[in-house]
Each structure stands twice: as structure tokens, then as C-alpha cells.
Design a protein around this motif. Sequence first.
Motif, short mmCIF file in Angstrom:
data_model
loop_
_atom_site.label_atom_id
_atom_site.label_comp_id
_atom_site.label_asym_id
_atom_site.label_seq_id
_atom_site.Cartn_x
_atom_site.Cartn_y
_atom_site.Cartn_z
N SER A 5 0.80 -1.21 0.00
CA SER A 5 0.00 0.00 0.00
C SER A 5 0.85 1.27 0.00
CB SER A 5 -0.93 0.02 1.21
OG SER A 5 -0.19 0.01 2.42
N GLU A 6 2.16 1.13 0.15
CA GLU A 6 3.06 2.27 0.19
C GLU A 6 3.84 2.36 -1.10
OE1 GLU A 6 5.49 1.28 3.53
OE2 GLU A 6 4.15 2.22 4.97
N PRO A 7 4.10 3.58 -1.58
CA PRO A 7 4.93 3.71 -2.78
C PRO A 7 6.35 3.25 -2.50
CG PRO A 7 4.56 5.85 -1.76
CD PRO A 7 3.67 4.88 -1.03
N ALA A 8 6.98 2.68 -3.51
CA ALA A 8 8.35 2.22 -3.34
C ALA A 8 9.30 3.40 -3.17
CB ALA A 8 8.77 1.41 -4.56
N PRO A 9 10.22 3.33 -2.22
CA PRO A 9 11.22 4.40 -2.09
C PRO A 9 12.01 4.54 -3.39
CG PRO A 9 11.28 2.94 -0.19
CD PRO A 9 10.40 2.27 -1.20
N VAL A 10 12.33 5.77 -3.73
CA VAL A 10 13.10 6.05 -4.94
C VAL A 10 14.55 6.29 -4.53
CG1 VAL A 10 13.38 7.58 -6.93
CG2 VAL A 10 11.09 7.08 -6.03
N ALA A 11 15.46 5.57 -5.17
CA ALA A 11 16.88 5.65 -4.81
C ALA A 11 17.73 5.90 -6.05
CB ALA A 11 17.33 4.37 -4.12
N LEU A 12 18.81 6.63 -5.85
CA LEU A 12 19.82 6.83 -6.89
C LEU A 12 21.16 6.39 -6.34
CD1 LEU A 12 20.99 8.14 -9.56
CD2 LEU A 12 21.26 10.21 -8.20
N VAL A 13 21.88 5.58 -7.10
CA VAL A 13 23.22 5.15 -6.73
C VAL A 13 24.19 5.65 -7.79
CG1 VAL A 13 24.71 3.22 -6.10
CG2 VAL A 13 22.23 3.06 -5.71
N THR A 14 25.18 6.45 -7.41
CA THR A 14 26.17 6.91 -8.37
C THR A 14 27.31 5.89 -8.48
OG1 THR A 14 27.59 8.15 -6.84
CG2 THR A 14 25.63 9.28 -7.68
N GLY A 15 27.96 5.89 -9.62
CA GLY A 15 29.04 4.93 -9.83
C GLY A 15 28.56 3.50 -9.71
N ALA A 16 27.38 3.23 -10.31
CA ALA A 16 26.69 1.96 -10.04
C ALA A 16 26.81 0.94 -11.18
CB ALA A 16 25.22 2.23 -9.75
N SER A 17 27.75 1.12 -12.07
CA SER A 17 27.87 0.17 -13.18
C SER A 17 28.67 -1.07 -12.80
CB SER A 17 28.51 0.84 -14.40
OG SER A 17 29.85 1.23 -14.12
N GLN A 18 29.32 -1.04 -11.64
CA GLN A 18 30.13 -2.19 -11.23
C GLN A 18 30.37 -2.14 -9.72
OE1 GLN A 18 34.07 -1.99 -12.97
NE2 GLN A 18 34.25 0.19 -12.59
N GLY A 19 30.96 -3.20 -9.20
CA GLY A 19 31.45 -3.23 -7.83
C GLY A 19 30.44 -2.91 -6.76
N ILE A 20 30.86 -2.10 -5.81
CA ILE A 20 30.04 -1.75 -4.65
C ILE A 20 28.76 -1.02 -5.08
CG2 ILE A 20 29.95 -0.24 -2.63
CD1 ILE A 20 32.92 -1.06 -2.15
N GLY A 21 28.88 -0.13 -6.07
CA GLY A 21 27.69 0.59 -6.53
C GLY A 21 26.65 -0.32 -7.12
N LEU A 22 27.08 -1.24 -7.96
CA LEU A 22 26.14 -2.17 -8.59
C LEU A 22 25.50 -3.09 -7.56
CD1 LEU A 22 24.81 -3.44 -11.06
CD2 LEU A 22 26.90 -4.80 -11.40
N GLU A 23 26.29 -3.58 -6.62
CA GLU A 23 25.73 -4.47 -5.59
C GLU A 23 24.75 -3.71 -4.70
OE1 GLU A 23 25.19 -7.99 -3.16
OE2 GLU A 23 25.61 -7.52 -5.26
N THR A 24 25.06 -2.45 -4.38
CA THR A 24 24.12 -1.63 -3.60
C THR A 24 22.81 -1.48 -4.35
OG1 THR A 24 25.93 -0.38 -2.56
CG2 THR A 24 23.75 0.64 -2.57
N LEU A 193 37.70 -3.44 3.25
CA LEU A 193 38.45 -4.01 2.13
C LEU A 193 37.54 -4.98 1.39
CD1 LEU A 193 41.15 -4.13 0.62
CD2 LEU A 193 41.80 -6.02 2.14
N THR A 194 37.13 -4.59 0.20
CA THR A 194 36.11 -5.34 -0.55
C THR A 194 36.68 -5.78 -1.89
OG1 THR A 194 34.39 -4.01 0.49
CG2 THR A 194 33.78 -5.23 -1.49
N ALA A 195 36.38 -7.00 -2.28
CA ALA A 195 36.92 -7.58 -3.51
C ALA A 195 36.27 -6.95 -4.73
CB ALA A 195 36.71 -9.09 -3.50
N THR A 196 36.87 -5.89 -5.24
CA THR A 196 36.40 -5.21 -6.44
C THR A 196 37.59 -4.94 -7.34
OG1 THR A 196 36.73 -2.98 -5.55
CG2 THR A 196 34.61 -4.04 -5.08
N LYS A 197 37.31 -4.29 -8.48
CA LYS A 197 38.38 -3.89 -9.39
C LYS A 197 39.36 -2.95 -8.69
CE LYS A 197 38.98 -1.64 -13.91
NZ LYS A 197 38.26 -0.98 -15.03
N PHE A 198 38.84 -2.10 -7.79
CA PHE A 198 39.68 -1.16 -7.05
C PHE A 198 40.77 -1.87 -6.26
CE2 PHE A 198 37.22 3.07 -6.27
CZ PHE A 198 37.17 3.28 -7.65
N THR A 199 40.43 -3.01 -5.66
CA THR A 199 41.35 -3.70 -4.75
C THR A 199 42.05 -4.88 -5.40
OG1 THR A 199 39.67 -5.23 -3.91
CG2 THR A 199 39.86 -3.08 -2.81
#
Length: 237
Positions: A5-24, A193-199
Amino acid sequence: MASSSEPAPVALVTGASQGIGLETARRLVEAGCTVYVGARNPERGTAAAQEIGTRFVPLEVTSDESVEAAAAHVEAEAGHLDILINNAGITGPQGDVHDLTAAGIEQVLATNVVGYVRVIHGFLPLLERAEEPRIVNVTSGLGSLARFHDRSTIESRVGNPFYAASKAAINMLTVRYARLLPRVRINAADPGLTATKFTGGMGHSVTDGTDAIIRFAIGEDRDLTGRYRDRDGDVPW
């Protein structure tokens, strides 16, 4: 998350094409949010959005015009923004300190710090239309002065000075903005320390790395503000 019955929260994630952003973004979609994948590369951003079943918006955080266009896009489709995840960032130059130049830190700060400010400024009017607006600034333990001075921590032994300085700046921006914008919940999340391209693939999983982000965005820490946390709790400043 949101009930039927509630509208879905609207979210924006920057840098979201990979890694932490994509998983978020993936976890927010899974929780029932309407999510915009922000990325500067249209091909990668579109592919990422399609992968997790959500929407892509072109977003280059170093460009006023790009951020303004992205905000106009979200406004036209959603009318407001509940959650902003400031994640886009670069590591910048690494190597011998004698080879590090002013041009290198200008590049890092332009993306990692000025970019965060630009996105907050561009989307603040949409956030202030939301009932419970939240901003999560993705930072790092490398921005902790306390951890740097504790020789037992990995943060005291690794990390280039430009990236670490940018994350320390984000931490100060977070607490200052939290005080100046009391109706908006604004926090700093350290993925660890997260397993991404950065690390180079070192560290825990991207799911573990996004735990603190998700808790601030939609979880048990959503009502906190001006805090600095990783998946295990508060990080010393």
C-alpha cells in the motif's frame, strides 16, 4: 521494505555500473525500491541496469550539466528522491610519493569530494520533497585518522595519500551536512576491504562491503545521522 500500500522508495546510486555501486543498487532493487543506476558510461550503465532489472540514468559527477540533467530526469519520472547513495569515486595515482603531483590530487578530489557535493546540491531539492530523505556517502576506513595512527590496523599500512585524504574530507562533509540539514539523514558508510576492481579482488565480498550502506539506506541504521560506520559498527574518526 515498502508494503503493497506504500509507494516504493526512490533511490539513486552513483558509480553503479560495477562493484560496490552495482551491488548496492541490486540490493535496493531486491528490497523493493525504485532504483536509478547512475554511471558515466552509457553502455556499461545500461548493461548494469538491465542485469538487475532497473533504470539507468547517465551521470558524470564531475559535470554540472550531467548532474542537472540526471536530476531533471529523476524529477520527471519520480517527482522526488528518497535515498541518495554517493558512491562514484576513483583511487587516483599510486606509486612513489616523489612522483605524486598536484594534478593527481586535483583529479581525485574533483571526483571523490567535489563530485559528492555536486550531486548532493543537484538532488537536494528532490530529497527535500521526500518524507524521510537519506544520503549515504560511501567513504573508507582510510579516511579515519584514528585508524591511521593505530599501527595494528590495515589502514595504517596501506592506501595512497590522495585517496585517503579524499575520504577524510568526505567524513567531515558528512557530519557538517548532517548538522546543517537536520531533516535529512546523512551518514558515511565504510565498505571495508572489498573484492572489487579497485582492490584487485582482495577483501570480503561485495555483499559484505555493502552491508553498512544498506543499513543506513533502508535498514536498522536509517534513522541515524552524522555517523561513520562499517558492517561491524562505528568507525573511529
